[in-house]
Design an enzyme around this catalytic site. Structure first.
Site, PDB file in Angstrom:
ATOM      1  CD  GLU A 253      -3.341   4.233  -1.610  1.00 52.07           C
ATOM      2  OE1 GLU A 253      -3.618   5.433  -1.745  1.00 52.07           O
ATOM      3  OE2 GLU A 253      -2.964   3.744  -0.521  1.00 52.07           O
TER       4      GLU A 253
ATOM      5  CD  GLU B 255      -2.117   1.459   2.864  1.00 51.31           C
ATOM      6  OE1 GLU B 255      -2.378   2.615   3.249  1.00 51.31           O
ATOM      7  OE2 GLU B 255      -2.167   0.468   3.621  1.00 51.31           O
TER       8      GLU B 255
ATOM      9  CG  ASP C  87      -5.673   1.437   3.117  1.00 56.55           C
ATOM     10  OD1 ASP C  87      -5.493   2.586   2.654  1.00 56.55           O
ATOM     11  OD2 ASP C  87      -5.880   1.214   4.325  1.00 56.55           O
TER      12      ASP C  87
ATOM     13  CG  ASP D 229       0.112   7.081  -1.422  1.00 58.83           C
ATOM     14  OD1 ASP D 229      -1.014   7.510  -1.688  1.00 58.83           O
ATOM     15  OD2 ASP D 229       1.022   7.808  -0.985  1.00 58.83           O
TER      16      ASP D 229
END
Length: 226
Positions: free
Chosen positions: A121, A45, A118, A49
């Site tokens: 990502e 995650e 989450d 991102d």
């Protein structure tokens, strides 16, 4: 390693077949499911991102060569925020293939916005690790494409825009008030009212206070538009 039928169908929706399926499994494993010897998706995650951020920054930079940073930044924020990631996650039904612990299963984890964002990502990072940045960019832009094209010229959030309107009129900032909350704990609905000092107000309902505040502000902005 052969993927299950559900995971194979998910890969079709995602638009990527993994050379290393373990990466996908890790990306779909929530911390509530992990245990000793079984990793979760938190590190992916973190990486995803950043990959998403670079893809969106590059896409916006290329889409409008004349836009200044002051316009690009709010557009960028609109495209990478958790709500947008969760929207994409729902479109490809990540929730159906998430690996969740019993507690998250009981509290509707497959529908939780933060959890879906989450996971989205983490899946982006898994693609990046599996096939490189160019492939990750291709998949991300395929799913975010319509959003990149439709992002408002000035994508400041509605609450910010309403506050600036109030300031321009010489008024104090808008006030927000929770009118009600109902529904089960795992899927609450909030009704929020926004009110200006001059008395104009609007209400909206959403699954989180933040979303309801944004929706109420947008409704009031639309009413006040000339």
């Amino acid at each position: 390693m052969k993927l299950s039928a559900d995971l194979t169908a998910f890969c079709d929706r995602l638009g990527h077949r993994f050379e290393n399926p373990e990466l996908l499994l890790r990306a779909l494993t929530h911390p509530s499911f992990s245990s000793t010897g079984r990793g979760d998706n938190q590190r992916l995650e973190f990486l995803g991102d950043r990959v998403l951020g670079l893809v969106m920054a590059e896409a916006l930079f290329e889409a409008d060569p004349e836009a200044r940073e002051g316009l690009l930044a709010p557009r960028y924020n609109a495209l990478v925020r958790k709500e947008t990631c969760a929207e994409v996650a729902r479109e490809i039904d990540i929730g159906a293939v998430l690996k969740l612990g019993r507690s998250e299963m009981k509290t509707g984890g497959r529908r939780k916005e933060a959890l879906l964002a989450d996971a989205m990502e983490a899946v982006i990072a898994a693609i990046y690790r599996d096939a490189g940045f160019a492939r990750a960019r291709e998949v991300v832009r395929a799913h975010w494409g319509k959003r990149i094209g439709a992002v408002a010229e000035d994508a400041r959030d509605a609450k910010t825009a309403l506050q600036e309107l109030a300031q321009a009129r010489g008024e104090p900032p808008p006030g927000y008030r929770e009118i009600s909350r109902h529904g089960p704990d795992h899927q609450p609905l909030f009704t929020i009212e926004v009110r200006l000092a001059t008395g104009e107000s609007a209400r909206a309902e959403a699954g989180s206070k933040r979303q309801a505040e944004q929706a109420a502000a947008r409704t009031l902005l639309d009413r006040l538009a000339p």
